[in-house]
Design a protein around this motif. Structure first.
Motif, PDB file in Angstrom:
ATOM      1  N   ALA A 429       0.826  -1.210   0.000  1.00 10.39           N
ATOM      2  CA  ALA A 429       0.000   0.000   0.000  1.00 10.39           C
ATOM      3  C   ALA A 429       0.858   1.258   0.000  1.00 10.39           C
ATOM      4  O   ALA A 429       0.523   2.261  -0.633  1.00 10.39           O
ATOM      5  CB  ALA A 429      -0.931  -0.011   1.214  1.00 10.39           C
ATOM      6  N   ALA A 430       1.973   1.204   0.724  1.00 16.46           N
ATOM      7  CA  ALA A 430       2.837   2.379   0.830  1.00 16.46           C
ATOM      8  C   ALA A 430       3.835   2.477  -0.313  1.00 16.46           C
ATOM      9  O   ALA A 430       4.486   3.512  -0.481  1.00 16.46           O
ATOM     10  CB  ALA A 430       3.583   2.359   2.167  1.00 16.46           C
ATOM     11  N   GLY A 431       3.982   1.406  -1.107  1.00 14.87           N
ATOM     12  CA  GLY A 431       4.951   1.422  -2.202  1.00 14.87           C
ATOM     13  C   GLY A 431       6.371   1.283  -1.729  1.00 14.87           C
ATOM     14  O   GLY A 431       7.308   1.660  -2.426  1.00 14.87           O
ATOM     15  N   HIS A 432       6.562   0.742  -0.508  1.00 15.42           N
ATOM     16  CA  HIS A 432       7.905   0.568   0.035  1.00 15.42           C
ATOM     17  C   HIS A 432       8.398  -0.837  -0.262  1.00 15.42           C
ATOM     18  O   HIS A 432       8.033  -1.797   0.415  1.00 15.42           O
ATOM     19  CB  HIS A 432       7.907   0.798   1.551  1.00 15.42           C
ATOM     20  N   LEU A 433       9.198  -0.964  -1.298  1.00 14.45           N
ATOM     21  CA  LEU A 433       9.805  -2.243  -1.627  1.00 14.45           C
ATOM     22  C   LEU A 433      11.277  -2.176  -1.250  1.00 14.45           C
ATOM     23  O   LEU A 433      12.002  -1.321  -1.760  1.00 14.45           O
ATOM     24  CB  LEU A 433       9.656  -2.534  -3.124  1.00 14.45           C
ATOM     25  N   PRO A 434      11.736  -3.010  -0.346  1.00 11.27           N
ATOM     26  CA  PRO A 434      13.113  -2.919   0.141  1.00 11.27           C
ATOM     27  C   PRO A 434      14.134  -3.089  -0.965  1.00 11.27           C
ATOM     28  O   PRO A 434      13.849  -3.682  -2.011  1.00 11.27           O
ATOM     29  CB  PRO A 434      13.196  -4.076   1.147  1.00 11.27           C
ATOM     30  N   PRO A 435      15.367  -2.583  -0.754  1.00 16.36           N
ATOM     31  CA  PRO A 435      16.422  -2.713  -1.771  1.00 16.36           C
ATOM     32  C   PRO A 435      16.707  -4.153  -2.151  1.00 16.36           C
ATOM     33  O   PRO A 435      17.160  -4.426  -3.260  1.00 16.36           O
ATOM     34  CB  PRO A 435      17.640  -2.070  -1.081  1.00 16.36           C
ATOM     35  N   SER A 436      16.440  -5.097  -1.228  1.00 19.06           N
ATOM     36  CA  SER A 436      16.725  -6.486  -1.547  1.00 19.06           C
ATOM     37  C   SER A 436      15.917  -6.968  -2.740  1.00 19.06           C
ATOM     38  O   SER A 436      16.349  -7.857  -3.473  1.00 19.06           O
ATOM     39  CB  SER A 436      16.432  -7.374  -0.333  1.00 19.06           C
ATOM     40  N   TRP A 437      14.718  -6.380  -2.972  1.00 20.08           N
ATOM     41  CA  TRP A 437      13.940  -6.765  -4.160  1.00 20.08           C
ATOM     42  C   TRP A 437      14.746  -6.501  -5.424  1.00 20.08           C
ATOM     43  O   TRP A 437      14.704  -7.274  -6.371  1.00 20.08           O
ATOM     44  CB  TRP A 437      12.647  -5.976  -4.223  1.00 20.08           C
ATOM     45  N   LYS A 438      15.490  -5.382  -5.451  1.00 19.84           N
ATOM     46  CA  LYS A 438      16.256  -5.054  -6.647  1.00 19.84           C
ATOM     47  C   LYS A 438      17.376  -6.064  -6.859  1.00 19.84           C
ATOM     48  O   LYS A 438      17.683  -6.449  -7.985  1.00 19.84           O
ATOM     49  CB  LYS A 438      16.820  -3.637  -6.524  1.00 19.84           C
ATOM     50  N   ARG A 439      18.002  -6.491  -5.746  1.00 25.69           N
ATOM     51  CA  ARG A 439      19.060  -7.490  -5.894  1.00 25.69           C
ATOM     52  C   ARG A 439      18.484  -8.782  -6.459  1.00 25.69           C
ATOM     53  O   ARG A 439      19.076  -9.414  -7.330  1.00 25.69           O
ATOM     54  CB  ARG A 439      19.719  -7.748  -4.532  1.00 25.69           C
ATOM     55  N   TRP A 440      17.311  -9.160  -5.937  1.00 28.04           N
ATOM     56  CA  TRP A 440      16.703 -10.403  -6.405  1.00 28.04           C
ATOM     57  C   TRP A 440      16.260 -10.283  -7.868  1.00 28.04           C
ATOM     58  O   TRP A 440      16.384 -11.209  -8.636  1.00 28.04           O
ATOM     59  CB  TRP A 440      15.525 -10.779  -5.513  1.00 28.04           C
ATOM     60  N   ARG A 441      15.731  -9.110  -8.219  1.00 31.89           N
ATOM     61  CA  ARG A 441      15.299  -8.921  -9.603  1.00 31.89           C
ATOM     62  C   ARG A 441      16.487  -9.038 -10.556  1.00 31.89           C
ATOM     63  O   ARG A 441      16.381  -9.575 -11.651  1.00 31.89           O
ATOM     64  CB  ARG A 441      14.637  -7.556  -9.755  1.00 31.89           C
ATOM     65  N   ASN A 442      17.668  -8.541 -10.098  1.00 30.96           N
ATOM     66  CA  ASN A 442      18.849  -8.646 -10.937  1.00 30.96           C
ATOM     67  C   ASN A 442      19.299 -10.084 -11.133  1.00 30.96           C
ATOM     68  O   ASN A 442      20.098 -10.378 -12.029  1.00 30.96           O
ATOM     69  CB  ASN A 442      20.003  -7.835 -10.324  1.00 30.96           C
ATOM     70  N   CYS A 443      18.823 -10.972 -10.270  1.00 29.40           N
ATOM     71  CA  CYS A 443      19.183 -12.377 -10.394  1.00 29.40           C
ATOM     72  C   CYS A 443      18.293 -13.124 -11.373  1.00 29.40           C
ATOM     73  O   CYS A 443      18.540 -14.311 -11.649  1.00 29.40           O
ATOM     74  CB  CYS A 443      19.105 -13.076  -9.032  1.00 29.40           C
TER      75      CYS A 443
END
Length: 517
Positions: A429-443
């Motif tokens: 709801a707040a649009g807060h996606l932690p930085p770890s999502w970006k690391r995982w997406r890069n994988c």
């Protein structure tokens, strides 16, 4: 705060509008119209650098510079003009004898008129707040001089350091009645301006996490940006713990000149972490036996430019970095004692006025006071209140706090799984996606489709393993329409996940694309 009002030897960023004002000012002087400009702003915001860059473009203009000093024990006559070039200063200060004011004003005025017949003249006075009264009288005389000569007076003024009785208040009020006088207020940089300055200082585009952290501390003050970024390696993602010594000294310079009882009161306010009324601060001070009449102490701190009186009657620091530095300078026992005092204050207020942001403040103070059970209880209650009011960001922070305290709390009245589900819901709801999502997406390139399923390949970075089986499977399910086969290590799926991203479902209506932003 007192320090060199400069952000370094780099080009100015975010100052196009102010440079245009100064360019128009200099052009008016060239055309034969006398002008006066006062450039005001907080310490370190870049007033001197702005004026210097604008003057550098005026190659056909005679630039005469003077500056004052923050002398505390004595007053030197004409101090603001003594540092000017010898051509201007010599007629006044060739002997130790004090030059009478009428003679000083007339001599300087005659010299300026003579030079202005040949070339435009700009007299630049830095740090007007420290200029002595004799120099102020001379400057007033020059500003009121002939309107049709090629002369401009530019002064920089540091705001927030003038007490109510300072003579400069009257001087400025009288000056602004004169024709051709303008005041230009220089604000702090916005976030894009801060990012551009950091790019210059670091030699490469800074990471967004670093920009966010520095901007949160500095508020866009260019000098604070400079001090915070000193020593950072290229590619740094965050600041090291603590603040640089130079920054601490700069921020607290004016604060150290306050009486001890005023400094003690501001320390309490810094621990409070938010703007509060004088009455609330008086209640806290009474619990801690702070000496002095609180309204008078607050007035002293406000006149010194340390605190601001907000329109709603609350007090907070003129720059939030003062609060951060003050709180870091306290011992752990001092902080806990004052946090406990704020808990008593907000508990009493909540009995009469339940809910609101006081509940969130109470949860913070219980947590920082080390009261785990009350911190957990208030965090859950504050999350409920924030969610009802639509403040998803506050609700998320309180729920994350509750999760971190769940194992330590005695007899928590909510299951951990329920907390994780609520954290996940509020995060989306707040649009807060932690930085770890970006690391995982890069994988994701390290995963490939094998028939109707996904299979992990060796990406060589180790990040896939760090992502965890639940999280990677969750991410793949949200970025593909194919079913996701469980990685070998997902046999441990019965254990409790340590990240909210581990739960395999998302709230209804949430698009898969939202997870890859």
């Amino acid at each position: 705060m007192a320090f060199k009002d400069d952000a370094g030897a780099h080009d100015l960023v975010g100052r196009d509008q102010e440079l245009a004002v100064l360019a128009a000012f200099i052009e008016a002087v060239r055309s034969g119209t006398a002008r006066t400009l006062i450039v005001s702003g907080d310490a370190g915001v870049g007033k001197t650098a702005l004026v210097e860059q604008a003057c550098a473009a005026g190659t056909d203009v005679v630039i005469v510079k003077g500056a004052a000093l923050p002398l505390a024990g004595q007053e030197v006559p004409y101090l603001g003009l003594r540092s000017a070039p010898a051509a201007l200063a010599a007629p006044l200060f060739s002997s130790a004898t004090h030059v009478p004011l009428p003679d000083a004003a007339l001599r300087i005025d005659e010299w300026i008129s003579a030079v202005a017949d040949e070339q435009p003249v700009l007299l630049v006075i830095d740090d007007l707040q420290w200029v002595d009264q004799d120099s102020l009288d001379v400057l007033m005389y020059l500003a009121a001089g002939p309107p049709n000569r090629r002369f401009g007076l530019v002064c920089t003024l540091r705001t927030g350091e003038l007490g109510e009785a300072h003579a400069l208040h009257t001087w400025l009020a009288d000056l602004r009645r004169l024709p051709g006088v303008r005041l230009c207020t220089l604000p702090a940089l916005d976030r894009p301006g801060t990012e551009a300055q950091l790019g210059q200082l670091l030699g490469s585009p800074p990471g967004q996490s670093l920009v966010t952290e520095i901007f949160r501390h500095s508020g866009g003050n260019p000098y604070f940006n400079l001090l915070l970024s000193e020593g950072l390696a290229t590619g740094s993602a965050q600041l090291p713990p603590g603040f640089p010594v130079d920054l601490r000294q700069a921020v607290l310079r004016s604060w150290r000149g306050l009486p001890e009882e005023v400094r003690n009161l501001t320390r309490i306010l810094a621990v409070g972490g938010r703007a509060i009324s004088g009455g609330d601060l008086e209640s806290i001070a009474a619990m801690d036996s702070v000496q002095g009449v609180v309204p008078q102490l607050l007035r002293t701190a406000t006149e010194a430019g340390i605190l601001d009186l907000e329109p709603d009657g609350t007090y907070w620091f003129h720059h939030p970095l003062i609060a951060e530095v003050l709180e870091q300078g306290l011992s752990a026992d001092e902080r806990k004692r004052w946090h406990a005092a704020f808990c008593v204050l907000y508990e009493n207020q909540l009995r009469d006025h339940p809910g609101g942001d006081r509940l969130t403040a109470l949860a913070d103070h219980y947590y920082l006071a080390g009261n785990v059970d009350e911190a957990f209880r208030c965090a859950v209650a504050a999350a409920d209140a924030a969610a009802r009011s639509g403040a998803s960001g506050d609700a998320l922070r309180m729920l994350q706090r509750a999760v971190s305290l769940w194992k330590q709390a005695r007899s928590p009245n909510i299951r951990l799984r329920e907390l994780w589900d609520r954290v996940r819901t509020e995060a989306f709801a707040a649009g807060h996606l932690p930085p770890s999502w970006k690391r995982w997406r890069n994988c994701l390139p390290a995963w490939t489709q094998c028939g109707n399923h996904w299979q992990q390949l060796n990406c060589g970075s180790g990040a896939c393993t760090c992502a965890g089986p639940w999280a990677m499977r969750s991410l793949l399910r949200r970025t593909s329409t194919k079913p996701c086969a469980s990685p070998p290590c997902s046999r441990a799926a019965g254990s409790t996940p340590s990240h909210w991203q581990s739960w395999r479902t998302r709230p209804s209506g949430t698009s898969a694309a939202a997870l890859t932003q």
